[in-house]
Design an enzyme around this catalytic site. Sequence first.
Site, mmCIF file in Angstrom:
data_model
loop_
_atom_site.group_PDB
_atom_site.id
_atom_site.type_symbol
_atom_site.label_atom_id
_atom_site.label_comp_id
_atom_site.label_asym_id
_atom_site.label_seq_id
_atom_site.Cartn_x
_atom_site.Cartn_y
_atom_site.Cartn_z
ATOM 1 N N TRP A 1 -3.361 -7.170 3.081
ATOM 2 C CA TRP A 1 -2.726 -6.367 4.123
ATOM 3 C C TRP A 1 -2.439 -7.236 5.356
ATOM 4 O O TRP A 1 -3.224 -8.127 5.695
ATOM 5 C CB TRP A 1 -3.658 -5.204 4.490
ATOM 6 C CG TRP A 1 -3.027 -4.189 5.382
ATOM 7 C CD1 TRP A 1 -2.323 -3.087 4.983
ATOM 8 C CD2 TRP A 1 -3.027 -4.167 6.816
ATOM 9 N NE1 TRP A 1 -1.873 -2.392 6.080
ATOM 10 C CE2 TRP A 1 -2.285 -3.028 7.212
ATOM 11 C CE3 TRP A 1 -3.550 -4.996 7.806
ATOM 12 C CZ2 TRP A 1 -2.085 -2.688 8.558
ATOM 13 C CZ3 TRP A 1 -3.340 -4.658 9.145
ATOM 14 C CH2 TRP A 1 -2.618 -3.519 9.502
ATOM 15 N N GLU B 1 -5.208 10.990 7.006
ATOM 16 C CA GLU B 1 -3.992 10.177 6.969
ATOM 17 C C GLU B 1 -2.946 10.845 6.077
ATOM 18 O O GLU B 1 -3.263 11.726 5.271
ATOM 19 C CB GLU B 1 -4.303 8.780 6.401
ATOM 20 C CG GLU B 1 -5.319 7.996 7.227
ATOM 21 C CD GLU B 1 -5.591 6.581 6.710
ATOM 22 O OE1 GLU B 1 -5.679 5.674 7.537
ATOM 23 O OE2 GLU B 1 -5.717 6.379 5.490
ATOM 24 N N ARG C 1 -0.720 9.108 13.345
ATOM 25 C CA ARG C 1 0.246 8.414 12.487
ATOM 26 C C ARG C 1 0.694 9.185 11.249
ATOM 27 O O ARG C 1 0.235 10.241 10.941
ATOM 28 C CB ARG C 1 -0.344 7.075 12.049
ATOM 29 C CG ARG C 1 -1.665 7.174 11.309
ATOM 30 C CD ARG C 1 -2.111 5.756 10.891
ATOM 31 N NE ARG C 1 -3.369 5.748 10.180
ATOM 32 C CZ ARG C 1 -4.547 5.576 10.758
ATOM 33 N NH1 ARG C 1 -4.637 5.414 12.060
ATOM 34 N NH2 ARG C 1 -5.649 5.575 10.025
ATOM 35 N N ASP C 2 1.607 8.522 10.515
ATOM 36 C CA ASP C 2 2.076 8.923 9.185
ATOM 37 C C ASP C 2 2.924 10.207 9.195
ATOM 38 O O ASP C 2 2.625 11.173 8.467
ATOM 39 C CB ASP C 2 0.895 9.059 8.205
ATOM 40 C CG ASP C 2 0.009 7.826 8.176
ATOM 41 O OD1 ASP C 2 0.495 6.749 8.592
ATOM 42 O OD2 ASP C 2 -1.154 7.919 7.759
ATOM 43 N N ASN D 1 0.851 -1.199 0.000
ATOM 44 C CA ASN D 1 0.000 0.000 0.000
ATOM 45 C C ASN D 1 0.881 1.242 0.000
ATOM 46 O O ASN D 1 1.770 1.312 -0.872
ATOM 47 C CB ASN D 1 -1.133 -0.037 1.035
ATOM 48 C CG ASN D 1 -0.772 -0.208 2.485
ATOM 49 O OD1 ASN D 1 -0.284 -1.254 2.879
ATOM 50 N ND2 ASN D 1 -1.008 0.787 3.302
ATOM 51 N N ASP D 2 0.666 2.192 0.844
ATOM 52 C CA ASP D 2 1.243 3.547 0.709
ATOM 53 C C ASP D 2 2.722 3.621 0.307
ATOM 54 O O ASP D 2 3.556 2.875 0.837
ATOM 55 C CB ASP D 2 1.191 4.290 2.052
ATOM 56 C CG ASP D 2 -0.130 4.227 2.742
ATOM 57 O OD1 ASP D 2 -1.057 3.609 2.229
ATOM 58 O OD2 ASP D 2 -0.230 4.808 3.832
HETATM 59 C C1 FRU Z 1 -3.077 4.741 4.649
HETATM 60 C C2 FRU Z 1 -2.744 3.965 5.900
HETATM 61 C C3 FRU Z 1 -1.877 4.784 6.831
HETATM 62 C C4 FRU Z 1 -1.170 3.747 7.637
HETATM 63 C C5 FRU Z 1 -0.958 2.645 6.633
HETATM 64 C C6 FRU Z 1 -1.032 1.264 7.192
HETATM 65 O O1 FRU Z 1 -3.382 3.947 3.560
HETATM 66 O O2 FRU Z 1 -3.923 3.561 6.553
HETATM 67 O O3 FRU Z 1 -2.601 5.730 7.598
HETATM 68 O O4 FRU Z 1 0.031 4.214 8.180
HETATM 69 O O5 FRU Z 1 -1.955 2.806 5.646
HETATM 70 O O6 FRU Z 1 -0.647 0.299 6.269
#
Ligand code: FRU
Length: 505
Positions: free
Chosen positions: A71, A229, A177-178, A46-47
Amino acid sequence: MVKKGLLLGCFILAAVSLSAQRTATIPYNEPYRPQAHFSPKEKWMNDPNGMVYYKGTYHLFFQHYPAATVWGPMHWGHAVSKDLVHWKQLPIALYPDKLGYIFSGSVVVDERNTSGFGTKDKPAMIAIFTHHDPKGEKAGSAKFQNQSIAYSLDEGLTWTKYKGNPVLKNPGIKDFRDPKVFWYSPGSKWIMSLATKDRITFYSSPDLKTWKKESEFGQVLGAHGGVWECPDLFPLKINGKEYWVLLVSINPGGPNKGSATQYFVGHFDGGKFTPIGSQTKWIDFGPDNYAGVTFGNTGNRKVFMGWMSNWLYANQVPTLKWRNAMTIPRELSLKLTAGDIWLTSYPVEELEKIVAKTIKVDAGLLAKDNNVFSVIKQTPAQYLLKFNTLAIKDYAVILSNTAGERLIVGFDAKNSRYYIDRTKAGLSTFSKQFAGKSYAPRLSLSPTSNFELLVDASSVELFADGGLSSMTGVYFPKKPYTRLSIVNNGMEIEKLQIQPLKSIW
Ligand code: FRU
């Protein structure tokens, strides 16, 4: 929409096959595997994380679960590129540990050695990320997300986690987070933008180890249909004047359902972000561009890359070996239109490196009569399609295959909006949320327009009006789309061209 009676001009391009370049020994050739975009060799992604340019190399870290195509416990995968186009995947950079999974974050190069992890001659790369403790989450604690750091002295290959982690402890906010960090020169300090549930909180630090809260932004501004996020704050100039742009991803609550990324333009004084205007703006109106941020350390140039999926169905899309890809890297700029400042996105110029050739299509065939419909029966495997329209009427670009499936990208003049219609684009039973039509308002006021589409094995990215309106969508046809039609309803089209792209693998 496409009637046979409308067929006035029809032409066929010679088949342009790039398959010879994808030899059987290269594994990146499964059905739906993007050929112009980064995707992980295998398993879940993902990200984008920690994107940074250092010593001639672009680093892309990414949320990765190396044990499955869904995931799971998050790691940071790692890939590098010299040109933003060709990527090489490297060993995993960060593994989960006793503090938790490794969620999204950023990487900086500590040139001044503020952290003491490197030296001024040999600066450390420092990753600032969220430690997500699944046990704490299960136990019902609100404090299961905390910010930690790790450093690398070998240009990102291997990483050592800081013993004093976490460096920013959770004050009791469930979504905390992030972290996206950059060096703020006027104040000689690091600034962190952090997603804190329904707002962004800014922190500052002299050394990346101790953090002080500066301010909060956004509780009563922007879209709030979901949790905030992946923020990113950076300056961009327009006509020599500097503004600050704050990107904020939101899930759900996007303009076309599910995940999307909004942005704010404003001023930043080293502690506080003050927006100009209160309109909610989106970086991309398509369903599949999420959690995107920009590369650090690229000077005045701002290059953005997003995750080409949507949490509504990211875990279900029908790829077997890997799941999900990144968008094409896009250069961001500010543009003044209709008295307001907007962010434009446009594929980085490095993409030209893989343009195999430019096929100019005689626009005369399309232009002379009403309702001209053209067909290209054998399109390249991946390509750029570009044209200008000399007026702005309804039109549609249709990608289709011999299985009767089609994806339509077009313009709806009455409502002045672009759209991607994947209602009949291919497989969709994996999620009720997938098939459908998404829209992007046209922002440009120009009586002419330009249309650019980047087509890959399972994605389209639209950059209309120089990137003022952009949309990204993925699709999964039973057979590759090989046909291309344009319904132009008598609207003159010029400079129509197709540029086959070489595979990056
Ligand atoms: C965004 C997210 C972030 C988090 C990550 C977890 O897609 O939900 O906020 O850090 O993915 O995988």
